[in-house]
Write a protein that holds these residues in place. Structure first.
Motif, PDB file in Angstrom:
ATOM      1  N   LYS A 167       0.810  -1.216   0.000  1.00  0.00           N
ATOM      2  CA  LYS A 167       0.000   0.000   0.000  1.00  0.00           C
ATOM      3  C   LYS A 167       0.844   1.267   0.000  1.00  0.00           C
ATOM      4  O   LYS A 167       0.618   2.161  -0.813  1.00  0.00           O
ATOM      5  N   SER A 168       1.818   1.335   0.911  1.00  0.00           N
ATOM      6  CA  SER A 168       2.638   2.551   0.971  1.00  0.00           C
ATOM      7  C   SER A 168       3.435   2.731  -0.306  1.00  0.00           C
ATOM      8  O   SER A 168       3.590   3.856  -0.787  1.00  0.00           O
ATOM      9  N   THR A 169       3.920   1.646  -0.856  1.00  0.00           N
ATOM     10  CA  THR A 169       4.710   1.742  -2.084  1.00  0.00           C
ATOM     11  C   THR A 169       3.838   2.259  -3.226  1.00  0.00           C
ATOM     12  O   THR A 169       4.250   3.121  -3.996  1.00  0.00           O
ATOM     13  N   THR A 229       1.653   0.881   8.794  1.00  0.00           N
ATOM     14  CA  THR A 229       0.985   2.171   8.868  1.00  0.00           C
ATOM     15  C   THR A 229       0.051   2.175  10.063  1.00  0.00           C
ATOM     16  O   THR A 229      -0.756   1.277  10.214  1.00  0.00           O
ATOM     17  N   ASP A 236       5.687  -8.052 -10.847  1.00  0.00           N
ATOM     18  CA  ASP A 236       7.088  -8.253 -11.253  1.00  0.00           C
ATOM     19  C   ASP A 236       7.731  -9.439 -10.537  1.00  0.00           C
ATOM     20  O   ASP A 236       8.830  -9.861 -10.890  1.00  0.00           O
ATOM     21  N   ALA A 271       4.011  -1.817  -7.996  1.00  0.00           N
ATOM     22  CA  ALA A 271       4.220  -0.530  -7.331  1.00  0.00           C
ATOM     23  C   ALA A 271       5.714  -0.247  -7.225  1.00  0.00           C
ATOM     24  O   ALA A 271       6.163   0.883  -7.371  1.00  0.00           O
TER      25      ALA A 271
HETATM   26  P1  GTP Z   1       1.646  -1.549   5.774  1.00  0.00           P
HETATM   27  O1  GTP Z   1       2.121  -0.129   5.827  1.00  0.00           O
HETATM   28  O2  GTP Z   1       2.160  -2.353   6.907  1.00  0.00           O
HETATM   29  O3  GTP Z   1       0.186  -1.693   5.588  1.00  0.00           O
HETATM   30  O4  GTP Z   1       2.371  -2.217   4.499  1.00  0.00           O
HETATM   31  P2  GTP Z   1       2.160  -1.799   3.015  1.00  0.00           P
HETATM   32  O5  GTP Z   1       0.996  -2.546   2.483  1.00  0.00           O
HETATM   33  O6  GTP Z   1       2.166  -0.312   2.945  1.00  0.00           O
HETATM   34  O7  GTP Z   1       3.420  -2.387   2.288  1.00  0.00           O
HETATM   35  P3  GTP Z   1       4.693  -1.634   1.717  1.00  0.00           P
HETATM   36  O8  GTP Z   1       4.356  -0.642   0.688  1.00  0.00           O
HETATM   37  O9  GTP Z   1       5.520  -1.189   2.857  1.00  0.00           O
HETATM   38  O10 GTP Z   1       5.365  -2.856   0.959  1.00  0.00           O
HETATM   39  C1  GTP Z   1       5.668  -4.068   1.614  1.00  0.00           C
HETATM   40  C2  GTP Z   1       6.841  -4.735   0.923  1.00  0.00           C
HETATM   41  O11 GTP Z   1       6.496  -5.142  -0.392  1.00  0.00           O
HETATM   42  C3  GTP Z   1       8.052  -3.821   0.784  1.00  0.00           C
HETATM   43  O12 GTP Z   1       9.212  -4.570   1.031  1.00  0.00           O
HETATM   44  C4  GTP Z   1       7.973  -3.368  -0.652  1.00  0.00           C
HETATM   45  O13 GTP Z   1       9.237  -3.038  -1.177  1.00  0.00           O
HETATM   46  C5  GTP Z   1       7.401  -4.593  -1.345  1.00  0.00           C
HETATM   47  N1  GTP Z   1       6.673  -4.244  -2.556  1.00  0.00           N
HETATM   48  C6  GTP Z   1       5.716  -3.310  -2.712  1.00  0.00           C
HETATM   49  N2  GTP Z   1       5.287  -3.265  -3.977  1.00  0.00           N
HETATM   50  C7  GTP Z   1       5.987  -4.196  -4.664  1.00  0.00           C
HETATM   51  C8  GTP Z   1       6.000  -4.626  -6.029  1.00  0.00           C
HETATM   52  O14 GTP Z   1       5.281  -4.136  -6.892  1.00  0.00           O
HETATM   53  N3  GTP Z   1       6.859  -5.629  -6.331  1.00  0.00           N
HETATM   54  C9  GTP Z   1       7.680  -6.197  -5.425  1.00  0.00           C
HETATM   55  N4  GTP Z   1       8.482  -7.164  -5.827  1.00  0.00           N
HETATM   56  N5  GTP Z   1       7.700  -5.817  -4.152  1.00  0.00           N
HETATM   57  C10 GTP Z   1       6.867  -4.827  -3.760  1.00  0.00           C
END
Ligand code: GTP
Length: 598
Positions: free
Chosen positions: A19-21, A55, A136, A165
Motif C-alpha cells: 500500500k505505501s509503495t 501504517t 514483477d 508498485a
Molecule cells: P503496511 O504499511 O504495513 O500496511 O504495508 P504496506 O501494504 O504499505 O506495504 P509496503 O508498501 O511497505 O510494501 C511491503 C513490501 O512489499 C516492501 O518490502 C515493498 O518493497 C514490497 N513491494 C511493494 N510493492 C511491490 C511490487 O510491486 N513488487 C515487489 N516485488 N515488491 C513490492
C-alpha cells in the motif's frame, strides 16, 4: 473547484501487500514527489511506523493528475492503516471517500485483512477497484488471485488493474481507473457548510490541524466556523491541502479534502467525527459521526523508578491527545506502587504505545499482563464492566460473569485447517463455517473468547501455518462463561499484579503452568520461596524456589577482572526491570508470564 474533477479514494490492503509503495508511486507519477523522495517512503512518517514498517495513523494527500480527456483532476488519497487493531481508523478514512483501490499481492492473494478491509469499503458503499500488485515477482498466481477476488469478495475481476508498485509498472492505468470509475463527489457549493472532521494533528508552531472532507458548502479564510457537536466557534486563520507538503489555498469546496487552522492549541478541542459548519449560517443537521473506538485490551504500566510517575503521567496525557483510542487512569498496586491502567485497541496497539513511551521519554516501565474487559452481573442486578482482574468481586455476589467474544476469520491453505481447528477447540472456540477460496485455500470462521486470541493466537497461527495463514477478528458481544479470578501468592503474600481471570475448566492447569513459569523467572534468593496459585481460599498449585544465591562470577575461574566486572554489570542491568515485593525480587518477565500458554 468543480466537484466533477475531484476524486476521493483510499488504498486498502492486507499488511505488506504494498500500500505505501503504491501510494508513493502515485505521488511520483503525478509529480508530487521526486524519485529520490520516492525512495524514502514518504507517507509512513511516525518513527514507530518506520521501525516496524506498518501504517498506524491515517494521512492524506492531494494529487493533480492530467487525464487523457485533457482535464486536470484533483485526486485526494486518504491513507489507511493495515493492521487488525486499527479497523477503526480504516472505516474513519473510508467515510471520507467515494472509492477505494483494493490492493492484493500477486502471489499471496486474498488474505484476512483484504477481506476485512474490502467489507469495510463495501459497507461504506464505495466503488472498489481491485488492483493486483507485485506482478514483477518471479512467481505469481495472478489468475488464481483474481478468482479469489471474485469468489470471496464478489468483485468483478475483469476490471482489475495489474501493477508493480515497486517497479512503477501500469501506474497510469491505476490513475485512469480512479478518474473513470470512482464517482465524483456530490454537493452544492452554496449550500450551508458541512465538513466531516476525519483526523487532526498537533503542530507545536501552528496549533491543531483539523482535517476535513467537505460534503456541501464552501469554506474560506476569515470565515467563522462552528464545530456542531463540540459547540465552539472559531475564526479560520488558514486553509489548505497537503500535496504532500502543506499548501495554502483560498477556499475549499464540496468534495474537497484539506485542513483548517483556527489557532486551536489543544487537540481535545477537536473531535474526530464532528461536523464543521458556519457559525452565521449553520447546517440543520450534523453528518453521521463515528462510533468511539472500543478499547479491548488493558494492562498496568508502572515506572520502575517511582520518581518517574509524574513524568509518565505527562507523557501519557500527550499520547492520549494524539491517539484517542488510548486511555489511561492512575491506579495503585501493592506490588508495583503507583502507576496507570491503560486501555488499547489490541495487542499491537499496546506494544506501539509502550515502545513510544520508552523510546521517546526514557521512562523504564514494568508492564503487567494484559487482560480483556469483562462484564459482571451481580445478584443485586447491578451490571458493570471491569478491566482489571483485581476488581472482580467475591464469587458469592456474582450472578453472571461475561467475557467478550470475537468472530475470527482465518485464511489458510487447506492442509492447515486441521491444526487450526485443534487450536481453536483447545481455546473454547465454536466452529462456524468453512469457505473455499480456490482448490487449495480456505476461509475458516470461528467464534472465540477474545481473551483466548489477543495474546498469542497470531503467533500460534503463524507457527502452525509456517507463516502463510492470516487472521482477522471483530468483537461481536459478551457471553456468560464459567470464569474465576486466580490469585498468585509469593512467599505467602498475594501479589495483586499477578492476578488473572481464567476459565474454571482450565484453572488447575493454568495455575500449575503459571507457578512453574514463575519459578523459572524468579531467581533464587537466600531463602526458600513458595509460589502458590489460589482460587478464593483454595490453593490449586504450588512450586518452591529453593534457597541459593546464584553467583554469576562463578564461571570465571582465573582472575580476568574486566570480564568479572562485565558480568556484574550485566547482572545489575538485569535487575533494573525488577520490583522487590516483600523480600522477593520479581523481574518484569514474571509479570508477563501470566500470558504464556505453553
Ligand atoms: P503496511 O504499511 O504495513 O500496511 O504495508 P504496506 O501494504 O504499505 O506495504 P509496503 O508498501 O511497505 O510494501 C511491503 C513490501 O512489499 C516492501 O518490502 C515493498 O518493497 C514490497 N513491494 C511493494 N510493492 C511491490 C511490487 O510491486 N513488487 C515487489 N516485488 N515488491 C513490492
Amino acid at each position: 473547484m468543480d466537484p466533477r474533477f475531484i476524486r476521493n479514494f483510499s488504498i486498502v490492503a492486507h499488511i505488506d501487500h504494498g500500500k505505501s509503495t503504491l501510494a508513493d508511486q502515485l505521488l511520483l507519477k503525478t509529480g508530487a514527489i521526486t524519485e529520490r523522495e520516492f525512495k524514502e517512503q514518504l507517507l509512513d512518517d511516525l518513527d514507530v511506523e518506520k521501525e516496524r514498517g506498518i501504517t498506524v495513523k491515517a494521512r492524506t494527500v492531494a494529487l493533480r493528475y492530467k487525464h487523457t480527456d485533457g482535464e486536470t483532476y484533483e485526486l485526494n488519497l486518504i491513507d489507511t492503516p493495515g493492521h487488525v487493531d486499527f479497523h477503526y481508523e480504516v472505516s474513519r478514512s473510508l467515510a471520507a471517500c467515494e472509492g477505494a483501490l483494493l490492493l492484493v499481492d500477486a502471489f499471496q492473494g486474498v488474505q484476512a485483512q483484504t477481506v476485512a478491509n474490502a467489507y469495510a469499503a463495501i459497507e461504506q458503499d464505495l466503488e472498489i477497484i481491485p488492483v493486483v500488485n507485485k506482478i514483477d515477482l518471479p512467481v505469481t498466481r495472478i489468475d488464481d488471485v483474481l478468482e479469489e477476488v471474485e469468489t470471496v469478495l464478489g468483485l468483478d475481476p475483469y476490471g482489475a488493474v495489474r501493477v508493480s508498485a515497486k517497479k512503477g509498472l501500469n501506474i497510469e492505468d491505476c490513475l485512469a481507473a480512479i478518474v473513470e470509475r470512482i464517482p465524483a463527489p456530490q454537493g452544492a457549493p452554496d449550500a450551508p457548510l458541512r465538513a466531516l472532521v476525519f483526523d487532526s494533528k498537533y503542530d507545536s508552531y501552528k496549533g491543531v490541524f483539523t482535517y476535513v472532507r467537505l460534503k456541501e458548502g464552501t469554506v474560506k479564510k476569515g470565515d467563522t466556523i462552528r464545530f456542531m457537536r463540540g459547540g465552539s466557534d472559531h475564526d479560520v486563520i488558514e486553509i489548505g491541502q497537503f500535496a504532500p507538503l502543506r499548501k495554502e489555498c483560498k477556499s475549499l469546496g464540496p468534495g474537497q479534502v484539506g485542513y483548517i487552522l483556527t489557532g486551536i492549541k489543544e487537540l481535545d478541542q477537536v473531535t474526530i467525527g464532528d461536523t464543521v459548519t458556519h457559525a452565521g449560517r449553520p447546517a440543520a443537521e450534523a453528518l453521521p459521526g463515528y462510533q468511539k473506538p472500543k478499547q479491548m485490551v488493558f494492562c498496568g504500566m508502572y515506572p520502575i523508578d517511582g520518581r518517574d510517575f509524574e513524568k509518565l503521567r505527562d507523557e501519557m496525557q500527550k499520547l492520549a491527545l494524539n491517539d484517542s483510542s488510548f486511555s489511561y487512569a492512575p491506579e495503585t498496586s501493592d506490588a508495583l506502587g503507583f502507576g496507570f491502567r491503560c486501555g488499547f485497541l489490541g495487542m499491537l496497539h499496546m506494544e506501539i504505545v509502550q515502545q513510544r513511551l520508552e523510546s521517546e521519554q526514557d521512562v523504564d516501565l514494568i508492564q503487567t499482563a494484559p487482560n480483556v474487559t469483562y462484564e459482571i452481573e451481580e445478584r443485586s442486578g447491578d451490571v458493570y464492566k471491569i478491566d482489571n482482574p483485581q476488581d472482580v468481586p467475591d464469587a458469592g455476589v456474582i450472578e453472571e460473569f461475561r467475557e467478550p467474544i470475537a468472530r475470527v476469520n482465518f485464511i489458510l491453505s487447506k492442509d492447515h485447517i486441521g491444526p487450526i481447528m485443534q487450536l481453536c477447540a483447545d481455546r473454547r472456540g465454536e466452529y462456524k463455517n468453512t469457505e473455499y477460496l480456490g482448490p487449495d485455500r480456505a476461509q475458516l470462521t470461528y467464534e472465540l473468547p477474545l481473551a483466548e486470541i489477543v495474546y498469542d493466537m497470531y503467533d500460534k497461527l503463524k507457527s502452525v501455518t509456517s507463516g502463510y495463514g492470516t487472521m482477522d477478528y471483530e468483537v461481536i458481544g459478551f457471553k456468560a462463561a464459567d470464569l474465576v479470578k486466580m490469585d498468585i501468592m509469593v512467599k505467602g503474600e498475594r501479589v495483586d499484579a499477578l492476578a488473572t481471570i481464567v476459565h474454571k475448566s482450565n484453572a488447575d492447569n493454568r495455575g500449575r503452568q503459571l507457578c512453574k513459569r514463575l519459578k523459572k523467572e524468579i531467581s533464587k534468593h537466600q531463602f526458600e520461596i513458595p509460589i502458590q496459585a489460589a482460587i478464593g481460599g483454595r490453593i490449586i498449585a504450588r512450586e518452591t524456589i529453593s534457597a541459593f544465591r546464584k553467583n554469576v562470577t562463578a564461571k570465571c575461574y582465573g582472575g580476568d577482572i574486566s570480564r568479572k566486572r562485565k558480568l556484574l554489570q550485566k547482572q545489575k542491568e538485569g535487575k533494573k526491570r525488577m520490583r522487590s515485593f516483600g523480600s522477593v525480587e520479581i523481574p518484569q518477565k514474571a509479570f508477563l508470564s501470566v500470558l504464556s500458554t505453553d
